[in-house]
Motif scaffolding. Structure first.
Motif, PDB file in Angstrom:
ATOM      1  N   VAL A  85       0.958  -1.231  -0.087  1.00  0.00           N
ATOM      2  CA  VAL A  85      -0.016   0.061  -0.048  1.00  0.00           C
ATOM      3  C   VAL A  85       0.949   1.182  -0.039  1.00  0.00           C
ATOM      4  O   VAL A  85       1.964   1.246   0.743  1.00  0.00           O
ATOM      5  CB  VAL A  85      -0.848  -0.052   1.199  1.00  0.00           C
ATOM      6  N   TYR A  86       0.545   2.221  -0.822  1.00  0.00           N
ATOM      7  CA  TYR A  86       1.325   3.388  -1.076  1.00  0.00           C
ATOM      8  C   TYR A  86       1.096   4.297   0.288  1.00  0.00           C
ATOM      9  O   TYR A  86      -0.013   4.507   0.524  1.00  0.00           O
ATOM     10  CB  TYR A  86       1.025   4.411  -2.279  1.00  0.00           C
ATOM     11  N   LYS A  87       2.038   4.608   1.039  1.00  0.00           N
ATOM     12  CA  LYS A  87       2.160   5.774   2.202  1.00  0.00           C
ATOM     13  C   LYS A  87       3.098   6.822   1.788  1.00  0.00           C
ATOM     14  O   LYS A  87       4.004   6.640   0.911  1.00  0.00           O
ATOM     15  CB  LYS A  87       2.584   5.009   3.540  1.00  0.00           C
ATOM     16  N   ALA A  88       2.787   7.893   2.577  1.00  0.00           N
ATOM     17  CA  ALA A  88       3.512   8.894   2.335  1.00  0.00           C
ATOM     18  C   ALA A  88       3.974   9.475   4.011  1.00  0.00           C
ATOM     19  O   ALA A  88       3.481   9.237   4.958  1.00  0.00           O
ATOM     20  CB  ALA A  88       2.697  10.149   1.932  1.00  0.00           C
ATOM     21  N   TRP A 166       7.971  12.910  -3.496  1.00  0.00           N
ATOM     22  CA  TRP A 166       8.478  12.105  -4.377  1.00  0.00           C
ATOM     23  C   TRP A 166       8.273  10.493  -4.052  1.00  0.00           C
ATOM     24  O   TRP A 166       7.962  10.308  -3.020  1.00  0.00           O
ATOM     25  CB  TRP A 166       9.957  12.207  -4.591  1.00  0.00           C
ATOM     26  N   THR A 167       8.356   9.877  -5.245  1.00  0.00           N
ATOM     27  CA  THR A 167       8.443   8.385  -5.326  1.00  0.00           C
ATOM     28  C   THR A 167       9.473   7.766  -6.171  1.00  0.00           C
ATOM     29  O   THR A 167       9.571   8.313  -7.256  1.00  0.00           O
ATOM     30  CB  THR A 167       6.909   7.926  -5.434  1.00  0.00           C
ATOM     31  N   ASN A 168       9.709   6.552  -5.862  1.00  0.00           N
ATOM     32  CA  ASN A 168      10.840   5.979  -6.530  1.00  0.00           C
ATOM     33  C   ASN A 168      10.212   4.948  -7.505  1.00  0.00           C
ATOM     34  O   ASN A 168       9.086   4.447  -7.304  1.00  0.00           O
ATOM     35  CB  ASN A 168      11.870   5.229  -5.751  1.00  0.00           C
ATOM     36  N   GLU A 169      10.748   4.857  -8.877  1.00  0.00           N
ATOM     37  CA  GLU A 169      10.367   3.909  -9.623  1.00  0.00           C
ATOM     38  C   GLU A 169      10.684   2.469  -9.049  1.00  0.00           C
ATOM     39  O   GLU A 169      11.470   2.303  -8.095  1.00  0.00           O
ATOM     40  CB  GLU A 169      11.410   4.026 -10.775  1.00  0.00           C
ATOM     41  N   ASN A 170       9.595   1.577  -9.552  1.00  0.00           N
ATOM     42  CA  ASN A 170       9.743  -0.089  -9.150  1.00  0.00           C
ATOM     43  C   ASN A 170       9.175  -0.617 -10.234  1.00  0.00           C
ATOM     44  O   ASN A 170       8.745   0.098 -11.338  1.00  0.00           O
ATOM     45  CB  ASN A 170       9.226  -0.362  -7.726  1.00  0.00           C
ATOM     46  N   LYS A 171       9.216  -2.053 -10.175  1.00  0.00           N
ATOM     47  CA  LYS A 171       8.851  -2.720 -11.143  1.00  0.00           C
ATOM     48  C   LYS A 171       7.208  -2.628 -11.640  1.00  0.00           C
ATOM     49  O   LYS A 171       6.806  -3.002 -12.610  1.00  0.00           O
ATOM     50  CB  LYS A 171       9.306  -4.096 -11.121  1.00  0.00           C
ATOM     51  N   PHE A 172       6.537  -2.204 -10.491  1.00  0.00           N
ATOM     52  CA  PHE A 172       5.170  -1.980 -10.602  1.00  0.00           C
ATOM     53  C   PHE A 172       4.802  -0.739 -10.966  1.00  0.00           C
ATOM     54  O   PHE A 172       3.701  -0.347 -11.391  1.00  0.00           O
ATOM     55  CB  PHE A 172       4.341  -2.414  -9.286  1.00  0.00           C
ATOM     56  N   ASN A 173       5.721   0.319 -11.146  1.00  0.00           N
ATOM     57  CA  ASN A 173       5.563   1.786 -11.064  1.00  0.00           C
ATOM     58  C   ASN A 173       6.551   2.176 -12.014  1.00  0.00           C
ATOM     59  O   ASN A 173       7.398   3.179 -11.533  1.00  0.00           O
ATOM     60  CB  ASN A 173       5.124   2.343  -9.941  1.00  0.00           C
ATOM     61  N   PRO A 174       6.931   1.989 -13.222  1.00  0.00           N
ATOM     62  CA  PRO A 174       8.195   2.427 -14.132  1.00  0.00           C
ATOM     63  C   PRO A 174       7.930   3.868 -14.414  1.00  0.00           C
ATOM     64  O   PRO A 174       6.577   4.185 -14.608  1.00  0.00           O
ATOM     65  CB  PRO A 174       8.101   1.429 -15.263  1.00  0.00           C
ATOM     66  N   ILE A 175       8.753   4.566 -14.476  1.00  0.00           N
ATOM     67  CA  ILE A 175       8.778   5.973 -15.212  1.00  0.00           C
ATOM     68  C   ILE A 175       8.128   6.071 -16.422  1.00  0.00           C
ATOM     69  O   ILE A 175       8.833   5.424 -17.389  1.00  0.00           O
ATOM     70  CB  ILE A 175      10.137   6.605 -15.067  1.00  0.00           C
ATOM     71  N   PRO A 176       7.139   6.646 -16.597  1.00  0.00           N
ATOM     72  CA  PRO A 176       6.762   6.937 -17.939  1.00  0.00           C
ATOM     73  C   PRO A 176       7.551   7.458 -19.011  1.00  0.00           C
ATOM     74  O   PRO A 176       8.370   8.313 -18.651  1.00  0.00           O
ATOM     75  CB  PRO A 176       5.226   7.779 -17.909  1.00  0.00           C
ATOM     76  N   ARG A 177       7.557   7.007 -20.294  1.00  0.00           N
ATOM     77  CA  ARG A 177       8.473   7.679 -21.355  1.00  0.00           C
ATOM     78  C   ARG A 177       8.470   9.110 -21.316  1.00  0.00           C
ATOM     79  O   ARG A 177       9.509   9.816 -21.608  1.00  0.00           O
ATOM     80  CB  ARG A 177       8.190   7.145 -22.518  1.00  0.00           C
ATOM     81  N   ALA A 178       7.479   9.721 -21.027  1.00  0.00           N
ATOM     82  CA  ALA A 178       7.159  11.300 -21.086  1.00  0.00           C
ATOM     83  C   ALA A 178       8.036  11.868 -20.082  1.00  0.00           C
ATOM     84  O   ALA A 178       8.279  13.116 -20.544  1.00  0.00           O
ATOM     85  CB  ALA A 178       5.510  11.650 -21.008  1.00  0.00           C
ATOM     86  N   TYR A 179       8.239  11.357 -19.014  1.00  0.00           N
ATOM     87  CA  TYR A 179       9.064  11.800 -18.098  1.00  0.00           C
ATOM     88  C   TYR A 179      10.562  11.519 -17.948  1.00  0.00           C
ATOM     89  O   TYR A 179      11.351  11.442 -17.223  1.00  0.00           O
ATOM     90  CB  TYR A 179       8.444  11.411 -16.705  1.00  0.00           C
ATOM     91  N   LEU A 180      11.048  10.899 -19.315  1.00  0.00           N
ATOM     92  CA  LEU A 180      12.530  10.584 -19.493  1.00  0.00           C
ATOM     93  C   LEU A 180      12.944  11.230 -20.694  1.00  0.00           C
ATOM     94  O   LEU A 180      12.390  11.680 -21.237  1.00  0.00           O
ATOM     95  CB  LEU A 180      12.529   8.847 -19.475  1.00  0.00           C
ATOM     96  N   PRO A 181      14.275  11.541 -20.595  1.00  0.00           N
ATOM     97  CA  PRO A 181      15.130  11.943 -21.582  1.00  0.00           C
ATOM     98  C   PRO A 181      14.620  11.225 -23.000  1.00  0.00           C
ATOM     99  O   PRO A 181      14.739  10.187 -22.861  1.00  0.00           O
ATOM    100  CB  PRO A 181      16.371  11.996 -21.203  1.00  0.00           C
ATOM    101  N   LYS A 182      14.766  12.265 -23.920  1.00  0.00           N
ATOM    102  CA  LYS A 182      14.495  11.419 -25.173  1.00  0.00           C
ATOM    103  C   LYS A 182      15.811  10.863 -25.691  1.00  0.00           C
ATOM    104  O   LYS A 182      16.764  11.308 -25.481  1.00  0.00           O
ATOM    105  CB  LYS A 182      14.227  12.622 -26.293  1.00  0.00           C
ATOM    106  N   SER A 183      15.650   9.640 -26.256  1.00  0.00           N
ATOM    107  CA  SER A 183      17.061   8.939 -26.538  1.00  0.00           C
ATOM    108  C   SER A 183      17.396   9.104 -28.113  1.00  0.00           C
ATOM    109  O   SER A 183      16.834   9.673 -28.851  1.00  0.00           O
ATOM    110  CB  SER A 183      16.798   7.450 -26.350  1.00  0.00           C
TER     111      SER A 183
END
Length: 183
Positions: A85-88, A166-183
């Motif tokens: 469960v997500y907590k803050a 903030w939240t960290n990336e994990n296998k259930f919650n990967p960072i969407p491409r829109a928020y990553l640098p263009k390769s």
């Protein structure tokens, strides 16, 4: 009157010498704090990352870090607990230093911004800042990635951080491409 004039002249001379010394890379310092580091959104965000980052054993400038935050600002880490469960948690800048400062210095912690999106309306700004974390500048791969959601306020003379959530990336919650640098 003569003493007052001499004192003003002495103070102006000291300020002028300090301003010249600091003009290469930084603004005037007050108790080790560069007060120019919060004049723009960009300088505020860059200073945030710089103040928490450092090699193992490298001291941090916690005065500069705290200078970025408005009174009662919150740092809000979030993530899944053992029940998934997500907590803050809500921390003040002082709480963050007390809880994390020693660990950052003992282990080394370099947080690099890899993408930023800014939305601004007048004195209100929201920054979505994607980050990668390393133990050393020489590390090739990050040990952690995530997104900082940073709310800022301009008071007419400088920017203040109101909240960082903030939240960290994990296998259930990967960072969407829109928020990553263009390769």
């Amino acid at each position: 009157m003569k003493n007052t004039a001499l004192l003003l002249l002495f103070t102006a001379t000291i300020f002028s010498v300090n301003a010249q010394k600091n003009s290469k890379n930084e603004g005037p310092k007050v108790f080790g704090i560069d007060t120019t580091k919060a004049f723009t959104i960009d300088s505020t965000i860059k200073t945030l990352y710089k103040t928490i980052s450092g090699e193992k054993g490298e001291a941090r400038n916690w005065g500069q870090f705290k200078f970025l935050f408005y009174k009662d600002a919150k740092l809000i880490p979030s993530g899944r607990n053992n029940e998934r469960v997500y907590k803050a948690r809500y921390l003040s800048a002082d709480d963050y230093v007390k809880n994390s400062g020693k660990w950052l210095v003992q282990n080394g912690f370099i947080e690099k911004e890899i993408k930023r999106e800014v939305q601004q309306f007048g004195n209100l700004a929201h920054v979505f800042s994607t980050y990668e974390c390393y133990n050393s500048k020489t590390d090739e791969k990050p040990f952690m990635r995530g997104i900082n959601s940073i709310q800022l306020m301009f008071d007419g003379s400088r920017w203040w951080i109101l909240n960082i959530y903030w939240t960290n990336e994990n296998k259930f919650n990967p960072i969407p491409r829109a928020y990553l640098p263009k390769s």
